[in-house]
Write a protein that holds these residues in place. Structure first.
Motif, short mmCIF file in Angstrom:
data_model
loop_
_atom_site.label_atom_id
_atom_site.label_comp_id
_atom_site.label_asym_id
_atom_site.label_seq_id
_atom_site.Cartn_x
_atom_site.Cartn_y
_atom_site.Cartn_z
N ALA A 93 53.24 19.59 30.13
CA ALA A 93 52.36 20.75 30.30
C ALA A 93 51.33 20.80 29.19
O ALA A 93 50.13 20.97 29.44
CB ALA A 93 53.19 22.03 30.32
N TYR A 94 51.77 20.66 27.95
CA TYR A 94 50.88 20.77 26.78
C TYR A 94 49.76 19.74 26.84
O TYR A 94 48.62 20.02 26.51
CB TYR A 94 51.71 20.60 25.51
CG TYR A 94 50.99 20.83 24.22
CD1 TYR A 94 51.05 22.06 23.58
CD2 TYR A 94 50.27 19.81 23.60
CE1 TYR A 94 50.41 22.29 22.38
CE2 TYR A 94 49.63 20.02 22.40
CZ TYR A 94 49.71 21.26 21.78
OH TYR A 94 49.07 21.47 20.59
N SER A 95 50.10 18.55 27.24
CA SER A 95 49.10 17.47 27.30
C SER A 95 48.27 17.53 28.57
O SER A 95 47.41 16.69 28.78
CB SER A 95 49.80 16.11 27.20
OG SER A 95 50.62 15.90 28.33
N THR A 100 53.25 21.56 35.36
CA THR A 100 53.26 22.90 34.79
C THR A 100 54.00 23.91 35.65
O THR A 100 54.46 24.91 35.12
CB THR A 100 51.83 23.41 34.54
OG1 THR A 100 51.10 23.37 35.76
CG2 THR A 100 51.14 22.61 33.49
N GLY A 101 54.12 23.69 36.90
CA GLY A 101 54.81 24.68 37.72
C GLY A 101 55.99 24.13 38.48
O GLY A 101 56.80 24.89 39.00
N ALA A 102 56.13 22.85 38.56
CA ALA A 102 57.14 22.26 39.43
C ALA A 102 58.56 22.42 38.91
O ALA A 102 59.48 22.55 39.71
CB ALA A 102 56.83 20.78 39.64
N LEU A 103 58.76 22.42 37.61
CA LEU A 103 60.11 22.44 37.07
C LEU A 103 60.59 23.83 36.66
O LEU A 103 61.79 24.09 36.70
CB LEU A 103 60.22 21.50 35.87
CG LEU A 103 60.02 20.02 36.16
CD1 LEU A 103 60.05 19.20 34.89
CD2 LEU A 103 61.08 19.51 37.13
N LEU A 114 50.05 28.63 31.15
CA LEU A 114 49.35 29.02 29.93
C LEU A 114 49.61 28.04 28.78
O LEU A 114 48.77 27.87 27.91
CB LEU A 114 49.72 30.46 29.55
CG LEU A 114 49.16 31.51 30.52
CD1 LEU A 114 49.65 32.90 30.16
CD2 LEU A 114 47.65 31.46 30.58
N GLU A 115 50.77 27.38 28.78
CA GLU A 115 50.99 26.31 27.80
C GLU A 115 49.98 25.19 28.01
O GLU A 115 49.46 24.62 27.04
CB GLU A 115 52.40 25.74 27.87
CG GLU A 115 52.60 24.63 26.84
CD GLU A 115 53.94 23.93 26.91
OE1 GLU A 115 54.16 23.02 26.06
OE2 GLU A 115 54.76 24.24 27.78
N ALA A 116 49.68 24.86 29.24
CA ALA A 116 48.70 23.80 29.52
C ALA A 116 47.32 24.17 28.99
O ALA A 116 46.64 23.35 28.38
CB ALA A 116 48.64 23.53 31.03
N ILE A 117 46.92 25.41 29.19
CA ILE A 117 45.62 25.86 28.67
C ILE A 117 45.63 25.84 27.15
O ILE A 117 44.68 25.37 26.51
CB ILE A 117 45.28 27.26 29.22
CG1 ILE A 117 45.08 27.19 30.73
CG2 ILE A 117 44.03 27.82 28.53
CD1 ILE A 117 45.01 28.56 31.40
N ASN A 118 46.72 26.32 26.57
CA ASN A 118 46.86 26.31 25.12
C ASN A 118 46.80 24.89 24.56
O ASN A 118 46.09 24.61 23.59
CB ASN A 118 48.19 26.98 24.74
CG ASN A 118 48.38 27.18 23.26
OD1 ASN A 118 47.44 27.25 22.49
ND2 ASN A 118 49.62 27.32 22.87
N GLY A 119 47.52 23.98 25.19
CA GLY A 119 47.52 22.59 24.73
C GLY A 119 46.13 21.97 24.82
O GLY A 119 45.69 21.28 23.90
N MET A 120 45.44 22.24 25.91
CA MET A 120 44.08 21.70 26.08
C MET A 120 43.18 22.19 24.95
O MET A 120 42.43 21.41 24.36
CB MET A 120 43.52 22.12 27.43
CG MET A 120 42.10 21.64 27.68
SD MET A 120 41.42 22.25 29.24
CE MET A 120 41.45 24.00 28.98
N LEU A 121 43.24 23.47 24.63
CA LEU A 121 42.40 24.03 23.56
C LEU A 121 42.79 23.47 22.19
O LEU A 121 41.92 23.13 21.38
CB LEU A 121 42.48 25.55 23.57
CG LEU A 121 41.81 26.23 24.76
CD1 LEU A 121 42.13 27.72 24.78
CD2 LEU A 121 40.32 26.00 24.74
#
Length: 163
Positions: A93-95, A100-103, A114-121
């Motif tokens: 998710a972070y990378s 992000t939603g499947a597990l 939101l972890e994915a967005i945070n990681g991207m930033l």
């Protein structure tokens, strides 16, 4: 089942923690580079390898701490069954690779997204930091506003021999 407000509150707390971790970590990395250049710089050609390598490895450590924070929360809150599964999910998710939603259980999917967005930033912030520091250290133009020595690992140009 947690409410949307509860998910957003948890995600906001984790995002805030990772921002603080990142800010303190980048400041520490800059301080280590400054310390290295003031005390250990002897061979410019070696510093052109050591300094960028140290910065990139430091950034990996920062991102690993942030990923582990998410993974431990997922695992301890019972969102995922094992620490390995939580770490895999968090890294993915972070990378922004996916997953992000499947597990995650449906009740916790917003936190993963939101972890994915945070990681991207945060990865973007690290990239900007890396380029800014390396540009500053490798090019020898004067700029007194910087806290690191300008051109500290820049290639020195040979001056033509006067005839």
């Amino acid at each position: 089942m947690p409410s949307l407000f509860h998910q957003l509150w948890i995600a906001t707390a984790i995002v805030s923690a990772t921002i603080v971790i990142h800010l303190v970590g980048l400041d520490a990395l800059q301080g280590l580079v400054r310390w290295h250049l003031k005390r250990l710089t002897r061979w410019v050609s070696v510093d052109r390898l050591i300094v960028p390598l140290g910065i990139v490895l430091g950034l990996f450590v920062l991102h690993a701490v942030e990923i582990w924070l998410y993974a431990l929360i997922y695992w301890k809150a019972g969102m995922l069954h094992s620490l390995e599964e939580a770490l895999y999910f968090s890294t993915s998710a972070y990378s922004t690779v996916g997953e992000t939603g499947a597990l995650l259980p449906q009740a916790w999917r917003i936190v993963g997204v939101l972890e994915a967005i945070n990681g991207m930033l945060l990865i973007g912030w690290s990239t900007a930091f890396l380029f800014q520091i390396l540009h500053h250290l490798m090019w020898a133009e004067d700029d007194e506003r910087q806290s690191l020595p300008k051109g500290a690992i820049a290639r020195r140009r040979r001056r033509p021999d006067p005839d």
